[in-house]
Design a protein around this motif. Structure first.
Motif, PDB file in Angstrom:
ATOM      1  N   ALA A  93       0.862  -1.182   0.000  1.00 35.88           N
ATOM      2  CA  ALA A  93       0.000   0.000   0.000  1.00 35.88           C
ATOM      3  C   ALA A  93       0.894   1.226   0.000  1.00 35.88           C
ATOM      4  O   ALA A  93       1.657   1.437   0.947  1.00 35.88           O
ATOM      5  CB  ALA A  93      -0.925   0.006   1.214  1.00 35.88           C
ATOM      6  N   GLU A 123      -2.999  -0.315  -9.713  1.00 32.77           N
ATOM      7  CA  GLU A 123      -3.599  -1.121  -8.648  1.00 32.77           C
ATOM      8  C   GLU A 123      -4.069  -2.455  -9.218  1.00 32.77           C
ATOM      9  O   GLU A 123      -4.575  -2.536 -10.332  1.00 32.77           O
ATOM     10  CB  GLU A 123      -4.764  -0.390  -8.005  1.00 32.77           C
ATOM     11  N   VAL A 173      -2.365  -1.557  -3.691  1.00 33.61           N
ATOM     12  CA  VAL A 173      -3.429  -0.565  -3.542  1.00 33.61           C
ATOM     13  C   VAL A 173      -2.791   0.779  -3.245  1.00 33.61           C
ATOM     14  O   VAL A 173      -1.692   0.859  -2.698  1.00 33.61           O
ATOM     15  CB  VAL A 173      -4.418  -0.936  -2.412  1.00 33.61           C
ATOM     16  N   ALA A 177      -2.637   4.017  -1.085  1.00 38.11           N
ATOM     17  CA  ALA A 177      -2.978   4.378   0.285  1.00 38.11           C
ATOM     18  C   ALA A 177      -3.604   5.771   0.329  1.00 38.11           C
ATOM     19  O   ALA A 177      -3.221   6.666  -0.422  1.00 38.11           O
ATOM     20  CB  ALA A 177      -1.730   4.329   1.166  1.00 38.11           C
ATOM     21  N   VAL A 202      -6.974   3.448   3.831  1.00 37.96           N
ATOM     22  CA  VAL A 202      -6.351   2.291   3.179  1.00 37.96           C
ATOM     23  C   VAL A 202      -4.843   2.477   3.250  1.00 37.96           C
ATOM     24  O   VAL A 202      -4.329   3.469   2.721  1.00 37.96           O
ATOM     25  CB  VAL A 202      -6.789   2.150   1.700  1.00 37.96           C
ATOM     26  N   PRO A 203      -4.126   1.563   3.944  1.00 36.49           N
ATOM     27  CA  PRO A 203      -4.663   0.472   4.764  1.00 36.49           C
ATOM     28  C   PRO A 203      -5.381   1.023   5.986  1.00 36.49           C
ATOM     29  O   PRO A 203      -5.295   2.225   6.259  1.00 36.49           O
ATOM     30  CB  PRO A 203      -3.394  -0.305   5.143  1.00 36.49           C
TER      31      PRO A 203
END
Length: 241
Positions: free
Chosen positions: A24, A78, A101, A103, A134-135
């Motif tokens: 992330a 992603e 992903v 963040a 996220v996270p």
């Protein structure tokens, strides 16, 4: 003469020592996926993104240790990245996957601590819910800008609401029994560890009422001498409850 050979079938053994792990990062930051392994036979390696081969480019490069570097990350990066290792003799394949992903953290608290007044010796419960990260964010509590440390009286319980998108985090602060030193301004701080970014809740002020003073007599009644049929008045002054 007849020559006999005892030919053993080739044995393939591929073991991942450092498989890729989920990453992330902030969009634009580099992302690296490791893929370290041991193998008994010669192997080939390929990286897939969402099931399709990764085409090396200026941003996506295979490293000498078989890792994949995405630098800088960009929109569309992603997804799921898979390291596929193929035995060149037996054609056996082994693979491991990880997810990339971007963040982020919302500067939003759905619920913040409340201002309350309680008696010394009672139990205090305070709650906060962060809007999403996220996270998932970590939660810490502060009292007058100092980090609250747990103890035999002070308890903090935090949980991630995985069913929300993005994941929200709820935290409960319990103090029992409260003391005068627990008075002050309380806030929740949500921290996205990947970004080093925070979001701070509104404050809630806890006021602790001191217990009532024990009754005491400040002035005792005095002996009186009066004539018969006269009125006698006795004075008694006390404090406390």
């Amino acid at each position: 003469a007849v020559l006999c050979f005892n030919l053993k079938p080739a044995v393939s053994q591929i073991e991942f020592t450092t498989p890729p792990s989920d990453v992330a990062v902030a969009e634009g930051s580099p992302a690296r996926f490791d893929c370290a392994f041991t193998a008994t036979n010669p192997v080939s390696i390929i990286w897939l993104k969402d099931g399709s081969p990764v085409t090396p480019s200026a941003r996506l490069t295979y490293q000498v240790n078989n890792s994949l570097l995405v630098d800088p990350t960009a929109p569309g990066d992603e997804g799921t990245y898979t390291c596929v290792v193929t035995d060149q003799i037996t054609a056996e394949t082994q693979e491991r996957s990880a997810v990339l992903v971007f963040a982020f953290i919302l500067n939003l608290f759905i619920s913040s601590p409340e201002s309350i007044t309680v008696d010394e010796g009672e139990t205090v419960l305070q709650f906060c819910v962060h809007g999403g990260s996220v996270p998932p964010a970590s939660i810490s509590w502060t009292q007058d800008n100092d980090i609250v440390v747990t103890s035999s009286r002070v308890f903090i319980q935090t949980s991630v609401l995985q069913h929300t998108d993005p994941p929200q985090v709820t935290s409960t602060l319990a103090i029992s029994p409260v003391e005068q030193g627990d008075s002050g301004s309380y806030r929740c701080i949500a921290t996205n560890e990947a970004l080093g970014a925070t979001s701070i809740s509104e404050e809630g002020v806890i006021t602790i009422r001191a217990p009532p003073a024990a009754p005491s007599i400040l002035q005792h009644p005095s002996d009186l001498i009066v004539a018969a049929s006269q009125t006698a008045t006795f004075t008694c002054v006390s404090s406390g409850e």
